[in-house]
Motif scaffolding. Structure first.
Motif, PDB file in Angstrom:
ATOM      1  N   MET A 247       0.828  -1.210   0.000  1.00  0.00           N
ATOM      2  CA  MET A 247       0.000   0.000   0.000  1.00  0.00           C
ATOM      3  C   MET A 247       0.862   1.260   0.000  1.00  0.00           C
ATOM      4  O   MET A 247       0.566   2.228  -0.703  1.00  0.00           O
ATOM      5  CB  MET A 247      -0.915  -0.010   1.227  1.00  0.00           C
ATOM      6  CG  MET A 247      -1.988  -1.084   1.178  1.00  0.00           C
ATOM      7  SD  MET A 247      -2.814  -1.307   2.767  1.00  0.00           S
ATOM      8  CE  MET A 247      -3.942  -2.636   2.381  1.00  0.00           C
ATOM      9  N   SER A 248       1.931   1.231   0.783  1.00  0.00           N
ATOM     10  CA  SER A 248       2.807   2.411   0.854  1.00  0.00           C
ATOM     11  C   SER A 248       3.533   2.633  -0.467  1.00  0.00           C
ATOM     12  O   SER A 248       3.594   3.761  -0.969  1.00  0.00           O
ATOM     13  CB  SER A 248       3.822   2.231   1.987  1.00  0.00           C
ATOM     14  OG  SER A 248       3.172   2.080   3.226  1.00  0.00           O
ATOM     15  N   LEU A 249       4.075   1.560  -1.057  1.00  0.00           N
ATOM     16  CA  LEU A 249       4.791   1.690  -2.317  1.00  0.00           C
ATOM     17  C   LEU A 249       3.847   2.094  -3.438  1.00  0.00           C
ATOM     18  O   LEU A 249       4.199   2.913  -4.303  1.00  0.00           O
ATOM     19  CB  LEU A 249       5.478   0.367  -2.676  1.00  0.00           C
ATOM     20  CG  LEU A 249       6.663  -0.053  -1.807  1.00  0.00           C
ATOM     21  CD1 LEU A 249       7.183  -1.415  -2.256  1.00  0.00           C
ATOM     22  CD2 LEU A 249       7.785   0.975  -1.893  1.00  0.00           C
ATOM     23  N   LEU A 250       2.657   1.512  -3.453  1.00  0.00           N
ATOM     24  CA  LEU A 250       1.710   1.798  -4.530  1.00  0.00           C
ATOM     25  C   LEU A 250       1.282   3.260  -4.512  1.00  0.00           C
ATOM     26  O   LEU A 250       1.239   3.931  -5.545  1.00  0.00           O
ATOM     27  CB  LEU A 250       0.487   0.888  -4.401  1.00  0.00           C
ATOM     28  CG  LEU A 250      -0.575   1.008  -5.499  1.00  0.00           C
ATOM     29  CD1 LEU A 250       0.029   0.660  -6.860  1.00  0.00           C
ATOM     30  CD2 LEU A 250      -1.755   0.094  -5.203  1.00  0.00           C
ATOM     31  N   GLY A 251       0.944   3.785  -3.331  1.00  0.00           N
ATOM     32  CA  GLY A 251       0.520   5.176  -3.254  1.00  0.00           C
ATOM     33  C   GLY A 251       1.684   6.145  -3.314  1.00  0.00           C
ATOM     34  O   GLY A 251       1.591   7.217  -3.906  1.00  0.00           O
ATOM     35  N   GLY A 252       2.815   5.779  -2.704  1.00  0.00           N
ATOM     36  CA  GLY A 252       3.985   6.660  -2.688  1.00  0.00           C
ATOM     37  C   GLY A 252       4.504   6.856  -1.289  1.00  0.00           C
ATOM     38  O   GLY A 252       3.825   7.476  -0.462  1.00  0.00           O
ATOM     39  N   VAL A 253       5.692   6.322  -1.007  1.00  0.00           N
ATOM     40  CA  VAL A 253       6.229   6.366   0.354  1.00  0.00           C
ATOM     41  C   VAL A 253       6.670   7.767   0.769  1.00  0.00           C
ATOM     42  O   VAL A 253       6.839   8.035   1.958  1.00  0.00           O
ATOM     43  CB  VAL A 253       7.415   5.385   0.524  1.00  0.00           C
ATOM     44  CG1 VAL A 253       6.963   3.951   0.399  1.00  0.00           C
ATOM     45  CG2 VAL A 253       8.523   5.698  -0.475  1.00  0.00           C
ATOM     46  N   ARG A 254       6.860   8.655  -0.213  1.00  0.00           N
ATOM     47  CA  ARG A 254       7.313  10.006   0.141  1.00  0.00           C
ATOM     48  C   ARG A 254       6.154  10.975   0.351  1.00  0.00           C
ATOM     49  O   ARG A 254       6.376  12.159   0.565  1.00  0.00           O
ATOM     50  CB  ARG A 254       8.240  10.542  -0.943  1.00  0.00           C
ATOM     51  CG  ARG A 254       9.532   9.764  -1.067  1.00  0.00           C
ATOM     52  CD  ARG A 254      10.526  10.488  -1.925  1.00  0.00           C
ATOM     53  NE  ARG A 254      11.779   9.762  -2.001  1.00  0.00           N
ATOM     54  CZ  ARG A 254      12.915  10.292  -2.444  1.00  0.00           C
ATOM     55  NH1 ARG A 254      12.930  11.550  -2.847  1.00  0.00           N
ATOM     56  NH2 ARG A 254      14.014   9.587  -2.495  1.00  0.00           N
TER      57      ARG A 254
END
Length: 329
Positions: A247-254
């Motif tokens: 979920m974090s990688l898909l949406g964007g960790v930054r």
């Protein structure tokens, strides 16, 4: 444009608050509560993964410990569920500090392996300690709201998870603007250089590790009193930790809202696959495939891929030297 960008989060927040009254049945309230729970956990995971670049697949250990800690305090000690929830989360945080002191000494793939070993070890301990935890048969936790039917309980926990998500988002936002957050970003860009300039890298990493574990443990505790039935195979599953990462990688960790966006996509998709395909392993294959595709083609996530400007508060693109200037004494 600025008014629109500031108004969009308020609109999303208003829709989230009204969601249980907008959907036609309680199943969708349940699905919404599950999605918000995963959003809170993914945002919590991002306090460590997003700022430091340390990828933990073992955060489900803290979810499971929070769930079992709360359940055991309620069932075995007769502690009120709110007190049990907070006490359990505090104990898990202390445990995370102890584990983190050893775990963050290694980096990269070694840290990933250590995190997986942690969740596997906790699973074995809980299943083996049958006299306390119930072993593989699980633990039954009484509902904190016996006067409500199941659908109304889903609604209550939807708002509890929503409050937890709001606190996790506020914490991420505060850290991103603090000297502590600048130190964490410096660690991600060049840990050796950050340490040479006086950044207490070990203490910063352990603090981020423990803060991340705190919110995940709170989610686990709420899950325990919400579902009322704890299965060690599920709550200590690597899959839960993998969902947080995906979920974090898909949406964007930054991005502040990156894990939230990822949760809004992955959690409903997971529920759809379970309904459409049943208790098969196909949804696990689909999850792994999506994770590989995201890492290969969208390593910065959807928000970075499809927006020119960063959507909402985010970690700015800076060189390691620029970040280190903000934390060097």
């Amino acid at each position: 444009m600025r008014i629109a960008s500031r108004g969009l989060p308020l609109l999303v927040a208003a829709l989230a608050i009204a969601y249980p009254f907008l959907v036609p049945n309680y199943y969708l309230v349940y699905a919404g509560a599950l999605t918000v729970m995963y959003a809170a956990m993914a945002t919590s995971w991002n306090l460590l993964g997003g700022f430091t670049g340390y990828v933990s697949l073992g955060h489900s250990a803290f979810f499971g410990l929070g769930a079992y800690g709360t359940g055991l305090l309620v069932v075995r000690a007769g502690v009120p569920w709110v007190v049990a929830l907070l006490a359990s989360a505090l104990l898990v945080t202390v445990f995370a500090v102890v584990v983190g002191i050893a775990a963050v000494r290694v980096r990269g793939a070694s840290f990933v392996i250590v995190s997986i070993a942690l969740v596997s070890m906790m699973n074995l301990v809980v299943q083996g300690w049958r006299s306390l935890t119930g072993g593989s048969t699980g633990l039954q936790v009484p509902s904190p709201f016996p006067g409500l039917h199941r659908g109304q309980t889903h609604m209550v926990f939807f708002y509890l998870f929503l409050a937890l998500l709001a606190i996790a988002l506020a914490s991420w936002w505060y850290v991103s603007r603090s000297r502590f957050g600048a130190g964490l970003r410096a660690i991600r860009e060049d840990e050796d250089k950050a340490e040479s300039l006086g950044v207490p890298t070990g203490a910063y990493k352990v603090t981020a590790f423990a803060l991340s574990a705190l919110f995940v443990a709170l989610a686990g505790g709420l899950y325990a009193v919400w579902f009322g039935s704890l299965d060690p195979i599920f709550v200590f599953s690597i899959l839960i930790g993998s969902y947080m990462v995906l979920m974090s990688l898909l949406g964007g960790v930054r991005h502040l809202f990156g894990p939230l966006l990822g949760a809004l996509i992955v959690a409903p998709a997971g529920e759809y696959f379970l309904i459409a395909l049943g208790e098969t392993q196909i949804h696990l294959t689909a999850t792994g495939l999506v994770l590989v595709l995201v890492v290969l083609f969208m390593p910065d996530g959807i928000l970075a891929r499809f927006t020119r400007r960063r959507a909402g508060p985010s970690i700015p693109d800076e060189t390691a030297e620029q970040r280190l200037q903000g934390v060097a004494p």
